[in-house]
Design a protein around this motif. Structure first.
Motif, short mmCIF file in Angstrom:
data_model
loop_
_atom_site.label_atom_id
_atom_site.label_comp_id
_atom_site.label_asym_id
_atom_site.label_seq_id
_atom_site.Cartn_x
_atom_site.Cartn_y
_atom_site.Cartn_z
N PHE A 240 -4.37 16.22 24.18
CA PHE A 240 -3.86 16.91 25.40
C PHE A 240 -4.72 16.35 26.75
N VAL A 241 -5.99 16.34 26.33
CA VAL A 241 -6.85 15.96 27.42
C VAL A 241 -6.52 14.28 27.80
N VAL A 242 -6.18 13.52 26.78
CA VAL A 242 -5.80 12.13 27.08
C VAL A 242 -4.44 11.98 27.58
N ALA A 243 -3.43 13.05 27.42
CA ALA A 243 -2.28 13.04 27.99
C ALA A 243 -2.37 13.32 29.50
N TYR A 244 -3.19 14.36 29.67
CA TYR A 244 -3.41 14.80 31.07
C TYR A 244 -3.91 13.73 32.07
N MET A 245 -4.82 12.89 31.43
CA MET A 245 -5.34 11.69 32.24
C MET A 245 -4.31 10.76 32.27
N ASP A 246 -3.40 10.50 31.31
CA ASP A 246 -2.11 9.69 31.45
C ASP A 246 -1.44 10.26 32.70
#
Length: 199
Positions: free
Chosen positions: A73-79
């Motif tokens: 979910f953190v990776v997706a937020y950065m995306d």
């Protein structure tokens, strides 16, 4: 008389542009960089998906952060953040859906998962990029509280702020990069803003 008026009009416009750029703390050098970036983005118009890819690669190139091992979910937020920087509505939708999926296997509390998932859903369903930016502001505030109070990531996070975001209401976002890449101003002024806190 016409030449005289044109000269004064040019001077006034130059002063307004300078004032606008320094309002975000960019200074003259950053203003020149933004002009170059805008010219590059204009020159790439009509290249479809290639535009987003090139900008995303440029953005990712600036981030010397290893995303391996980061929660989905953190990776997706950065995306989502990077897609907003690049003014890419479709990529924001895809990343918002990925964030919702990434929350399912996370170790966050049920309440935290529910709040973040609801905000990600608003992002995915937003009708235009400005509505996405409104939803992203809320998602950012919620995720900030989560990362402040939980050991979510090993990497350093930067809580960044732009006073001109959302029609001068101001807004914050999280980033792995200390260099500002503004998701609220997009390619108009990607370097506008400053770091408020390091987490």
């Amino acid at each position: 008389m016409k030449k005289y008026n044109l000269k004064w009009t040019s001077i006034i416009v130059a002063i307004m542009v300078f004032t606008f750029m320094t309002a975000c703390g960019d200074g003259q050098q950053e203003a020149a960089e933004e002009t170059d970036n805008m010219g590059m983005a204009d020159g790439m118009e009509g290249m479809g998906e290639m535009e987003g890819m090139d900008m995303a690669q440029q953005d990712n190139g600036a981030a010397a952060v290893n995303m391996e091992g980061e929660p989905a979910f953190v990776v997706a937020y950065m995306d989502i953040k990077n897609a907003l920087v690049n003014d890419n509505y479709e990529q924001v939708q895809q990343a918002a859906n990925a964030l919702q999926s990434g929350l399912e296997g996370s170790q966050l509390s049920e309440e935290q998962r529910s709040q973040l998932s609801e905000s990600a859903g608003q992002l995915a369903e937003a009708q235009d990029i400005e509505a996405q930016r409104q939803a992203f502001a809320q998602l950012s505030r919620q995720l900030y509280e989560v990362v402040k109070n939980n050991n979510v990531t090993e990497n350093k996070l930067y809580w960044q702020h732009c006073p001109m975001a959302l029609n001068n209401q101001g807004a914050n976002w999280l980033s792995f990069e200390e260099k500002v890449r503004n998701p609220f101003m997009g390619q108009r002024m990607p370097g506008c803003g400053s770091v408020e806190e390091t987490i």
